[in-house]
Design a protein around this motif. Sequence first.
Motif, PDB file in Angstrom:
ATOM      1  N   GLY A 134      76.593 -11.935   5.162  1.00  0.00           N
ATOM      2  CA  GLY A 134      76.764 -10.817   6.083  1.00  0.00           C
ATOM      3  C   GLY A 134      75.551 -10.488   6.949  1.00  0.00           C
ATOM      4  O   GLY A 134      75.612  -9.610   7.787  1.00  0.00           O
ATOM      5  N   GLU A 135      74.452 -11.196   6.767  1.00  0.00           N
ATOM      6  CA  GLU A 135      73.236 -10.971   7.560  1.00  0.00           C
ATOM      7  C   GLU A 135      73.078 -12.126   8.545  1.00  0.00           C
ATOM      8  O   GLU A 135      72.783 -13.254   8.163  1.00  0.00           O
ATOM      9  CB  GLU A 135      72.007 -10.906   6.649  1.00  0.00           C
ATOM     10  CG  GLU A 135      70.698 -10.736   7.382  1.00  0.00           C
ATOM     11  CD  GLU A 135      69.488 -10.819   6.456  1.00  0.00           C
ATOM     12  OE1 GLU A 135      68.436 -11.244   6.937  1.00  0.00           O
ATOM     13  OE2 GLU A 135      69.611 -10.487   5.255  1.00  0.00           O
ATOM     14  N   PHE A 136      73.288 -11.843   9.828  1.00  0.00           N
ATOM     15  CA  PHE A 136      73.223 -12.887  10.850  1.00  0.00           C
ATOM     16  C   PHE A 136      71.987 -12.706  11.714  1.00  0.00           C
ATOM     17  O   PHE A 136      71.598 -11.588  12.044  1.00  0.00           O
ATOM     18  CB  PHE A 136      74.478 -12.851  11.727  1.00  0.00           C
ATOM     19  CG  PHE A 136      75.726 -13.184  10.958  1.00  0.00           C
ATOM     20  CD1 PHE A 136      76.111 -14.503  10.770  1.00  0.00           C
ATOM     21  CD2 PHE A 136      76.501 -12.180  10.406  1.00  0.00           C
ATOM     22  CE1 PHE A 136      77.248 -14.811  10.042  1.00  0.00           C
ATOM     23  CE2 PHE A 136      77.649 -12.469   9.676  1.00  0.00           C
ATOM     24  CZ  PHE A 136      78.022 -13.793   9.499  1.00  0.00           C
ATOM     25  N   LYS A 137      71.378 -13.835  12.070  1.00  0.00           N
ATOM     26  CA  LYS A 137      70.205 -13.866  12.940  1.00  0.00           C
ATOM     27  C   LYS A 137      70.476 -14.917  14.005  1.00  0.00           C
ATOM     28  O   LYS A 137      71.228 -15.861  13.777  1.00  0.00           O
ATOM     29  CB  LYS A 137      68.946 -14.270  12.167  1.00  0.00           C
ATOM     30  CG  LYS A 137      68.680 -13.493  10.901  1.00  0.00           C
ATOM     31  CD  LYS A 137      67.742 -12.385  11.157  1.00  0.00           C
ATOM     32  CE  LYS A 137      67.448 -11.644   9.849  1.00  0.00           C
ATOM     33  NZ  LYS A 137      66.300 -10.827   9.954  1.00  0.00           N
ATOM     34  N   ALA A 138      69.846 -14.748  15.165  1.00  0.00           N
ATOM     35  CA  ALA A 138      69.978 -15.763  16.219  1.00  0.00           C
ATOM     36  C   ALA A 138      68.625 -15.985  16.873  1.00  0.00           C
ATOM     37  O   ALA A 138      67.823 -15.061  17.023  1.00  0.00           O
ATOM     38  CB  ALA A 138      70.998 -15.327  17.257  1.00  0.00           C
ATOM     39  N   PHE A 139      68.405 -17.247  17.245  1.00  0.00           N
ATOM     40  CA  PHE A 139      67.145 -17.644  17.851  1.00  0.00           C
ATOM     41  C   PHE A 139      67.422 -18.668  18.945  1.00  0.00           C
ATOM     42  O   PHE A 139      68.467 -19.316  18.950  1.00  0.00           O
ATOM     43  CB  PHE A 139      66.238 -18.295  16.795  1.00  0.00           C
ATOM     44  CG  PHE A 139      66.080 -17.462  15.560  1.00  0.00           C
ATOM     45  CD1 PHE A 139      65.205 -16.385  15.528  1.00  0.00           C
ATOM     46  CD2 PHE A 139      66.822 -17.734  14.416  1.00  0.00           C
ATOM     47  CE1 PHE A 139      65.073 -15.600  14.385  1.00  0.00           C
ATOM     48  CE2 PHE A 139      66.703 -16.958  13.281  1.00  0.00           C
ATOM     49  CZ  PHE A 139      65.826 -15.889  13.262  1.00  0.00           C
ATOM     50  N   SER A 140      66.467 -18.819  19.835  1.00  0.00           N
ATOM     51  CA  SER A 140      66.554 -19.893  20.818  1.00  0.00           C
ATOM     52  C   SER A 140      66.589 -21.209  20.055  1.00  0.00           C
ATOM     53  O   SER A 140      65.909 -21.371  19.040  1.00  0.00           O
ATOM     54  CB  SER A 140      65.328 -19.862  21.731  1.00  0.00           C
ATOM     55  OG  SER A 140      65.274 -21.052  22.503  1.00  0.00           O
ATOM     56  N   ALA A 141      67.364 -22.165  20.544  1.00  0.00           N
ATOM     57  CA  ALA A 141      67.432 -23.484  19.916  1.00  0.00           C
ATOM     58  C   ALA A 141      66.451 -24.457  20.559  1.00  0.00           C
ATOM     59  O   ALA A 141      66.454 -25.638  20.245  1.00  0.00           O
ATOM     60  CB  ALA A 141      68.853 -24.043  20.007  1.00  0.00           C
ATOM     61  N   VAL A 142      65.593 -23.958  21.444  1.00  0.00           N
ATOM     62  CA  VAL A 142      64.624 -24.801  22.137  1.00  0.00           C
ATOM     63  C   VAL A 142      63.308 -24.795  21.363  1.00  0.00           C
ATOM     64  O   VAL A 142      62.648 -23.758  21.243  1.00  0.00           O
ATOM     65  CB  VAL A 142      64.405 -24.324  23.590  1.00  0.00           C
ATOM     66  CG1 VAL A 142      63.382 -25.207  24.295  1.00  0.00           C
ATOM     67  CG2 VAL A 142      65.722 -24.308  24.352  1.00  0.00           C
ATOM     68  N   CYS A 143      62.929 -25.949  20.832  1.00  0.00           N
ATOM     69  CA  CYS A 143      61.704 -26.082  20.044  1.00  0.00           C
ATOM     70  C   CYS A 143      60.492 -25.665  20.868  1.00  0.00           C
ATOM     71  O   CYS A 143      60.381 -26.018  22.050  1.00  0.00           O
ATOM     72  CB  CYS A 143      61.551 -27.524  19.567  1.00  0.00           C
ATOM     73  SG  CYS A 143      60.083 -27.799  18.550  1.00  0.00           S
ATOM     74  N   THR A 144      59.594 -24.926  20.245  1.00  0.00           N
ATOM     75  CA  THR A 144      58.408 -24.438  20.942  1.00  0.00           C
ATOM     76  C   THR A 144      57.333 -25.513  21.092  1.00  0.00           C
ATOM     77  O   THR A 144      56.304 -25.269  21.723  1.00  0.00           O
ATOM     78  CB  THR A 144      57.813 -23.213  20.221  1.00  0.00           C
ATOM     79  OG1 THR A 144      57.453 -23.565  18.886  1.00  0.00           O
ATOM     80  CG2 THR A 144      58.802 -22.059  20.218  1.00  0.00           C
TER      81      THR A 144
END
Length: 151
Positions: free
Chosen positions: A87-97
């Motif tokens: 139930g805990e969702f996170k989102a991030f850019s999928a572009v490697c730094t």
Amino acid sequence: MKRRMVLLSTAALAGAGCSKYGDEGAPQAAATSAPPASEPASAPATAPATTSPPSQGEVLVKAADVPVGGGTVITDKKVVVTQPKAGEFKAFSAVCTHEGCLVNTVSDGTINCPCHGSKYRITDASVVAGPAPRPLPAEAITEKDGEILLT
């Protein structure tokens, strides 16, 4: 004489294969899941998509498609959605730094880049293994009616 020709030919071929990473006009290797550790990748294994970034309110993925303790890479949106706990969702850019490749898998608690081996935690996208210099940027999301939307 033959030995000298073989050595010169071998040296010429070796020199031709040692071009600077990213040279324009240099031949590009076929996409692979990960380059050998001793060679730089001549092309990202998952080259960044040419689509526009997701817009606010856009559905990224169904919540049921994001495994608990794992995540899902939405390649065409350049976003990775994780579910560290139920139930805990996170989102991030999928572009490697590191070099701008797209991450391509989520496994064993990390978001993984195939190009040079960078790994990020699914909880906060902090760097677990380099060469990435910084975490993946967070994306604001919300869950509504069983779907994960960009906010």
